[in-house]
Design an enzyme around this catalytic site. Structure first.
Site, PDB file in Angstrom:
ATOM      1  N   CYS B  86       0.827  -1.206   0.000  1.00  0.00           N
ATOM      2  CA  CYS B  86       0.000   0.000   0.000  1.00  0.00           C
ATOM      3  C   CYS B  86       0.866   1.264   0.000  1.00  0.00           C
ATOM      4  CB  CYS B  86      -0.981  -0.042   1.179  1.00  0.00           C
ATOM      5  SG  CYS B  86      -2.380   1.076   0.968  1.00  0.00           S
ATOM      6  N   HIS B 200      -3.630  -5.538   1.012  1.00  0.00           N
ATOM      7  CA  HIS B 200      -3.003  -5.800   2.313  1.00  0.00           C
ATOM      8  C   HIS B 200      -3.063  -7.283   2.679  1.00  0.00           C
ATOM      9  CE1 HIS B 200      -2.458  -1.659   3.887  1.00  0.00           C
ATOM     10  NE2 HIS B 200      -3.470  -1.376   3.095  1.00  0.00           N
ATOM     11  N   GLU B 202      -1.465  -8.799   4.886  1.00  0.00           N
ATOM     12  CA  GLU B 202      -1.350  -8.961   6.347  1.00  0.00           C
ATOM     13  C   GLU B 202      -2.695  -8.801   7.047  1.00  0.00           C
ATOM     14  OE1 GLU B 202      -0.760  -6.211   4.803  1.00  0.00           O
ATOM     15  OE2 GLU B 202      -1.156  -4.459   6.057  1.00  0.00           O
TER      16      GLU B 202
END
Lengths: 80, 224
Positions: B86, B200, B202
């Site tokens: 990002c 993302h 994660e």
């Protein structure tokens, strides 16, 4: 000495903000607007007194930081 | 395995990223942007998501001049693996470590939702554990995720298999949320040791939270 830097998206790079503003003007019945481009203006106060040197210096600033030349064009105006 | 995660003023995904990699058994070092060196034993360097320097001027534009970025450049030159998620992707393009630029989303909205992604190329250290055309479900959360590159450089990306992920729907049909050129969600450099992506992974570590497809992506980043 003052430098006025105008930064806008390059021709051919879609300006979504310009398009949205254009559309909004239409909704408000403002007619006769062919195109809208939205950019930003950065005004620098400089110690330099030589206009040529000032422009050279500000050009370097634009290339390194003020503009992203992958997507943006810049114009510099030196005002004394 | 050791993952080093950079922190700039305004970075806000470093703890999520640390938690995700820790759950896979890695050691984490959080590295403040004023550091001049990157630990020698780093296996993967991550530039995490967030809003470095408040996204002032342009997303990622100011972070690029932080002291640590010189060390990042040196680390990259030596072939070190770098992952930019990002805002990390935006920093990498601004720093010239990845080609192209990230513009305001075409619809001008901040987009925050789960989105499917298609693996386009896997002949790189990042996605080699996934198959071409695999579909993963990963959250996106960005205002400036509209990837731009000119036509010539796009051809170059295609020729070198540098396009790694594209946005798609759950069946794998291309579906572009933000106006990105060619629906690109993630690219790598020519040498294939630097990978930047807007989504993302994660944030996709628990089925309870919508998807755990991030696990296999992160595991892949830790291989090789």
């Amino acid at each position: 000495m003052k430098a006025i830097v105008n930064i806008s998206l390059k021709n051919g790079v879609l300006d979504s903000q310009g398009k949205a503003v254009h559309h909004a003007l239409g909704s408000l019945h403002f007619s006769g607007v062919d195109d809208v481009r939205v950019g930003k203006q950065i005004i620098l106060k400089l110690d330099e007194t030589d206009a040529t040197k000032a422009k050279e210096n500000v050009t370097n600033m634009c290339e390194e930081l003020l503009a992203n030349t992958v997507i943006e064009d810049y114009e510099i105006e030196i005002v004394s | 395995m050791k993952v080093t995660i950079l922190q700039f003023p305004g970075t806000n995904c470093e703890y999520d990223t640390a938690h995700a990699f820790e759950s896979l058994g890695t050691t984490i070092e959080l590295l403040w942007h004023k550091a001049k060196n990157i630990s020698q034993d780093t296996d993967l360097l991550v530039i995490a998501g967030g809003f470095s320097y408040g996204d002032y001027l342009r997303s990622g534009a100011i972070a690029r001049f932080s002291p640590v970025m010189k060390a990042v450049g040196d680390y990259a030159k030596k072939g070190g693996k770098i992952l930019g998620i990002c805002n990390g992707f935006q920093v990498l393009t601004e720093a010239g470590l990845l080609p192209g630029a990230l513009k305001r989303n075409e619809n001008l909205h901040f987009i925050s939702k789960h989105h499917h992604l298609k693996v386009i190329n896997n002949d790189n250290v990042f996605l080699e554990k996934l198959n071409k055309n695999d579909i993963v479900n990963i959250p996106i959360a960005h205002h400036d995720g509209n990837f731009y590159i000119d036509a010539n450089n796009l051809k170059e990306l295609e020729r070198n298999n540098q396009i790694l992920l594209k946005y798609c729907d759950k069946n794998g049909n291309i579906n572009n949320p933000n106006g990105s050129v060619d629906s690109i969600a993630g690219i790598c450099n020519k040498e294939k040791n630097i990978f930047g992506l807007m989504p993302h992974p994660e944030r996709a570590m628990e089925t309870l939270l919508g998807s755990d497809d991030g696990i296999k992506m992160l595991q892949g980043f830790l291989q090789a």
